[in-house]
Design a protein around this motif. Structure first.
Motif, PDB file in Angstrom:
ATOM      1  N   LEU A  10       0.824  -1.202   0.000  1.00 18.37           N
ATOM      2  CA  LEU A  10       0.000   0.000   0.000  1.00 18.37           C
ATOM      3  C   LEU A  10       0.862   1.259   0.000  1.00 18.37           C
ATOM      4  O   LEU A  10       1.671   1.470   0.905  1.00 18.37           O
ATOM      5  CB  LEU A  10      -0.912   0.022   1.233  1.00 18.37           C
ATOM      6  N   ALA A  12      -0.617   4.424  -1.497  1.00 22.37           N
ATOM      7  CA  ALA A  12      -1.476   5.433  -2.131  1.00 22.37           C
ATOM      8  C   ALA A  12      -1.630   6.690  -1.288  1.00 22.37           C
ATOM      9  O   ALA A  12      -2.050   7.725  -1.786  1.00 22.37           O
ATOM     10  CB  ALA A  12      -2.854   4.828  -2.407  1.00 22.37           C
ATOM     11  N   GLY A  13      -1.304   6.588  -0.025  1.00 19.00           N
ATOM     12  CA  GLY A  13      -1.576   7.681   0.909  1.00 19.00           C
ATOM     13  C   GLY A  13      -0.792   8.947   0.604  1.00 19.00           C
ATOM     14  O   GLY A  13       0.190   8.936  -0.134  1.00 19.00           O
ATOM     15  N   LYS A  24       4.445  10.736   0.600  1.00 21.28           N
ATOM     16  CA  LYS A  24       5.279  10.211   1.690  1.00 21.28           C
ATOM     17  C   LYS A  24       6.264   9.125   1.258  1.00 21.28           C
ATOM     18  O   LYS A  24       7.440   9.180   1.618  1.00 21.28           O
ATOM     19  CB  LYS A  24       4.391   9.670   2.808  1.00 21.28           C
ATOM     20  N   GLN A  74      -5.901   3.535  -6.542  1.00 24.05           N
ATOM     21  CA  GLN A  74      -6.990   3.815  -5.597  1.00 24.05           C
ATOM     22  C   GLN A  74      -7.477   5.234  -5.901  1.00 24.05           C
ATOM     23  O   GLN A  74      -6.739   6.196  -5.707  1.00 24.05           O
ATOM     24  CB  GLN A  74      -6.461   3.712  -4.162  1.00 24.05           C
ATOM     25  N   GLY A  79      -9.019   4.763   2.818  1.00 26.75           N
ATOM     26  CA  GLY A  79      -8.498   3.907   3.880  1.00 26.75           C
ATOM     27  C   GLY A  79      -7.795   2.666   3.373  1.00 26.75           C
ATOM     28  O   GLY A  79      -7.869   2.321   2.189  1.00 26.75           O
ATOM     29  N   THR A  80      -7.123   1.995   4.308  1.00 25.58           N
ATOM     30  CA  THR A  80      -6.261   0.870   3.922  1.00 25.58           C
ATOM     31  C   THR A  80      -7.053  -0.332   3.398  1.00 25.58           C
ATOM     32  O   THR A  80      -6.568  -1.065   2.539  1.00 25.58           O
ATOM     33  CB  THR A  80      -5.355   0.451   5.096  1.00 25.58           C
ATOM     34  N   TYR A 102       2.992  -2.175   4.036  1.00 25.73           N
ATOM     35  CA  TYR A 102       2.799  -0.751   3.833  1.00 25.73           C
ATOM     36  C   TYR A 102       4.076  -0.156   3.254  1.00 25.73           C
ATOM     37  O   TYR A 102       5.177  -0.615   3.563  1.00 25.73           O
ATOM     38  CB  TYR A 102       2.458  -0.063   5.165  1.00 25.73           C
ATOM     39  N   ASP A 104       5.522   2.481   3.941  1.00 28.51           N
ATOM     40  CA  ASP A 104       6.252   3.397   4.836  1.00 28.51           C
ATOM     41  C   ASP A 104       7.026   2.664   5.938  1.00 28.51           C
ATOM     42  O   ASP A 104       7.234   3.194   7.011  1.00 28.51           O
ATOM     43  CB  ASP A 104       5.295   4.441   5.437  1.00 28.51           C
ATOM     44  N   GLY A 141      -1.802   1.092  15.845  1.00 29.32           N
ATOM     45  CA  GLY A 141      -2.981   0.321  16.231  1.00 29.32           C
ATOM     46  C   GLY A 141      -2.577  -0.670  17.311  1.00 29.32           C
ATOM     47  O   GLY A 141      -1.487  -1.228  17.271  1.00 29.32           O
ATOM     48  N   GLU A 156      -7.486   1.169  16.466  1.00 31.03           N
ATOM     49  CA  GLU A 156      -6.616   2.290  16.101  1.00 31.03           C
ATOM     50  C   GLU A 156      -6.533   3.267  17.267  1.00 31.03           C
ATOM     51  O   GLU A 156      -7.498   3.411  18.027  1.00 31.03           O
ATOM     52  CB  GLU A 156      -7.172   3.005  14.860  1.00 31.03           C
ATOM     53  N   ASN A 171       0.251  -3.228  16.246  1.00 30.72           N
ATOM     54  CA  ASN A 171       0.154  -3.791  14.908  1.00 30.72           C
ATOM     55  C   ASN A 171       1.217  -3.138  14.026  1.00 30.72           C
ATOM     56  O   ASN A 171       1.208  -1.927  13.841  1.00 30.72           O
ATOM     57  CB  ASN A 171      -1.247  -3.468  14.359  1.00 30.72           C
TER      58      ASN A 171
HETATM   59  C1  UD1 Z   1      -1.524   1.779  10.001  1.00 28.84           C
HETATM   60  C2  UD1 Z   1      -2.460   0.794  10.715  1.00 28.84           C
HETATM   61  C3  UD1 Z   1      -2.065   0.689  12.184  1.00 28.84           C
HETATM   62  C4  UD1 Z   1      -0.622   0.262  12.278  1.00 28.84           C
HETATM   63  C5  UD1 Z   1       0.293   1.168  11.472  1.00 28.84           C
HETATM   64  C6  UD1 Z   1       1.684   0.535  11.376  1.00 28.84           C
HETATM   65  C7  UD1 Z   1      -4.636   0.931   9.562  1.00 28.84           C
HETATM   66  C8  UD1 Z   1      -6.025   1.446   9.637  1.00 28.84           C
HETATM   67  N1  UD1 Z   1      -3.844   1.254  10.589  1.00 28.84           N
HETATM   68  O1  UD1 Z   1      -1.724   3.070  10.581  1.00 28.84           O
HETATM   69  O2  UD1 Z   1      -2.890  -0.249  12.846  1.00 28.84           O
HETATM   70  O3  UD1 Z   1      -0.224   0.231  13.628  1.00 28.84           O
HETATM   71  O4  UD1 Z   1      -0.174   1.345  10.137  1.00 28.84           O
HETATM   72  O5  UD1 Z   1       2.619   1.377  10.771  1.00 28.84           O
HETATM   73  O6  UD1 Z   1      -4.302   0.240   8.617  1.00 28.84           O
HETATM   74  N2  UD1 Z   1      -2.670   3.921   2.357  1.00 28.84           N
HETATM   75  C9  UD1 Z   1      -3.280   3.703   1.139  1.00 28.84           C
HETATM   76  N3  UD1 Z   1      -4.543   4.144   0.945  1.00 28.84           N
HETATM   77  C10 UD1 Z   1      -5.276   4.763   1.929  1.00 28.84           C
HETATM   78  C11 UD1 Z   1      -4.650   4.974   3.182  1.00 28.84           C
HETATM   79  C12 UD1 Z   1      -3.344   4.537   3.355  1.00 28.84           C
HETATM   80  O7  UD1 Z   1      -2.668   3.133   0.222  1.00 28.84           O
HETATM   81  O8  UD1 Z   1      -6.413   5.128   1.678  1.00 28.84           O
HETATM   82  C13 UD1 Z   1      -1.270   3.456   2.537  1.00 28.84           C
HETATM   83  C14 UD1 Z   1      -0.305   4.567   2.889  1.00 28.84           C
HETATM   84  O9  UD1 Z   1       0.314   5.077   1.727  1.00 28.84           O
HETATM   85  C15 UD1 Z   1       0.710   3.869   3.799  1.00 28.84           C
HETATM   86  C16 UD1 Z   1      -0.076   2.720   4.412  1.00 28.84           C
HETATM   87  O10 UD1 Z   1      -1.237   2.553   3.632  1.00 28.84           O
HETATM   88  O11 UD1 Z   1       1.816   3.354   3.077  1.00 28.84           O
HETATM   89  C17 UD1 Z   1      -0.452   2.947   5.858  1.00 28.84           C
HETATM   90  O12 UD1 Z   1      -1.185   4.143   5.982  1.00 28.84           O
HETATM   91  P1  UD1 Z   1      -0.955   5.157   7.178  1.00 28.84           P
HETATM   92  O13 UD1 Z   1      -1.874   6.294   7.011  1.00 28.84           O
HETATM   93  O14 UD1 Z   1       0.494   5.429   7.332  1.00 28.84           O
HETATM   94  O15 UD1 Z   1      -1.485   4.250   8.406  1.00 28.84           O
HETATM   95  P2  UD1 Z   1      -1.166   4.444   9.949  1.00 28.84           P
HETATM   96  O16 UD1 Z   1      -1.997   5.528  10.494  1.00 28.84           O
HETATM   97  O17 UD1 Z   1       0.300   4.513  10.149  1.00 28.84           O
END
Ligand code: UD1
Ligand code: CA
Length: 419
Positions: A10, A12-13, A24, A74, A79-80, A102, A104, A141, A156, A171
């Protein structure tokens, strides 16, 4: 590795908390976009089917995604869980499990992922998640466990009550899940939370409630689990990654004096028995040969190559330059777009004026040349084999000092021809 495992990454954020125009996952860790470290992992594990989910500034991020990755877009960053939903059609017809990563988490190591996949396959669990226990778990989380200490969900931080916030097990976001379960249950995730997003982490409770088995694997090195959300976390990750890079060089036979002050980008090559002195910065695409001495206070910028036994002393900046073996540049120089042969001696204060306001121009200095202190070379220009420039000479544009000639003055004039 395992043919029955595919991956979804993932990315897309937007990365709100970075406060940046740059997406990011493109922020750099030791000279490299953080997402590329994650992509390396699945390649190293030989996972064949990999989908990267892009969204925010997708075109820009796409440029750094190597061949062999499928890309899902996306449209709305909801959201994820929504991101994973966009990726699933790209894995149609593939059965087995899906590794979710992820973009990141650049510090995660291959061995850890291998263990996670191993446990997942051997135990037959529906979902296996990597967890970590942190003293200060804020931002992550939290792992919820039932009274038999089986994992029953994730909350979360934004939605957690005070009791849940006290939970130290977090998590990491890294997990492996059976594809059929994921596909079936992901549709049931609803945005019932403070952020009004579809949380992928809700899949944990859904699997649990439907009689599935969720297992955890605790990570021992908690640095690996670090998700980069802010510039402060980015700085921490850079420090850790830099430590790893420098340590690897030391293991390969490179001396780094005062490693904390030496910054070497990902992908740099350094030969054995070279010594890197303090306060040295070595950027992308630099190659240093064997038995070289670099620094203190040296800056080697992109596309620089030092052959064996080059001595590059203090306060030197190189960019896009090639330096032949046994050439010495011991004190403050700027060497840009320059090719220097072997056994040349470049005096203190030598400057190659490579930029004419529009173009970068090439300087050539041949083998065994002796460039006097404070020589300025206005490129393009050439200094022949064993030629000598007097202290303070200025070599003009298009000047071609022949082999063995000695020149001096401003502008430099021939004072001695080759014997
Ligand atoms: C997320 C987890 C959290 C965990 C943490 C670990 C969820 C809801 N929460 O939180 O439980 O402890 O990671 O680092 O998953 N992304 C998308 N599309 C979206 C949103 C996000 O592709 O619509 C991608 C982002 O680019 C990123 C990743 O998903 O690479 C995680 O998103 P981020 O917003 O960093 O989640 P956290 O709040 O860190
Ligand atoms: Ca994150």
């Amino acid at each position: 590795m395992k043919n029955n495992i595919a991956s979804i990454i993932l990315a897309a954020g937007k990365g709100e908390r970075m406060k940046s125009e740059t997406p990011k996952v493109l922020h750099r860790v030791c000279g490299r976009p953080m997402v590329n470290y994650v992509l390396d992992l699945v390649k190293e594990l030989k996972i064949k089917n990999n989908v990267v989910v892009l969204g925010h500034k997708a075109e820009e991020v796409k440029k750094v995604i190597p061949e062999g990755f499928k890309i899902a877009i996306q449209k709305k960053l909801a959201g994820t869980a929504d991101a994973v939903k966009e990726a699933l059609p790209k894995l149609a017809g593939i059965s087995g499990s899906i590794l979710v990563l992820y973009g990141d988490i650049p510090l995660l190591k291959k061995e850890t992922l291998k263990n996670l996949l191993g446990q997942h396959v051997n135990s037959g669990a529906d979902l296996t998640v990597l967890t970590a226990t942190l003293d200060k778990p804020s931002g992550y989380g939290r792992i919820l466990r039932d009274r038999y200490s089986a994992i029953c969900g994730i909350v979360e931080e934004k939605d957690a009550d005070d009791f849940e916030k006290d939970i130290k097990e977090i998590n990491t976001g890294i997990f492996c899940v059976k594809k059929d379960k994921l596909e079936k249950l992901i549709k049931r995730i609803r945005p019932n939370n403070r952020k009004k997003e579809y949380y992928l982490t809700d899949i944990f409770n859904l699997i649990y409630k439907n009689g599935g088995v969720v297992e955890g694997m605790k990570i021992s090195d908690i640095d690996e689990a670090m998700g980069i959300n802010s510039r402060v976390e980015l700085a921490k990750a850079i420090r850790i990654m830099q430590g790893r890079i420098n340590e690897k060089f030391m293991q390969q036979g490179v001396t780094i004096v005062a490693s904390d002050s030496v910054f070497i980008n990902f992908g740099v090559k350094i030969g054995t028995d070279s010594v890197i002195y303090p306060f040295t910065v070595i950027e992308n695409d630099v190659k240093i040969g064997k038995r070289c001495s670099v620094g203190p206070f040296a800056h080697l910028r992109e596309g620089t190559e030092l052959k064996d036994e080059v001595l590059a002393g203090n306060f030197i900046e190189f960019v896009r330059s090639r330096i032949g073996s046994k050439t010495f540049l011991k004190h403050f120089c700027y060497i840009g777009d320059t090719h220097i042969g072997s056994k040349a001696n470049i005096g203190a204060g030598t400057v190659t004026a490579n930029f004419d306001g529009q173009n970068k121009n090439l300087t050539e200095i041949k083998d065994s040349a002796f460039v006097g202190c404070d020589t300025i070379i206005v490129a393009p220009a050439k200094i022949g084999k064993s030629a000598v420039t007097g202290a303070g000479s200025v070599i003009l544009r298009h000047q071609n000092i022949k082999d063995g000639e000695t020149v001096a003055g401003v502008p430099a004039k021939i004072i001695k021809r080759k014997r």
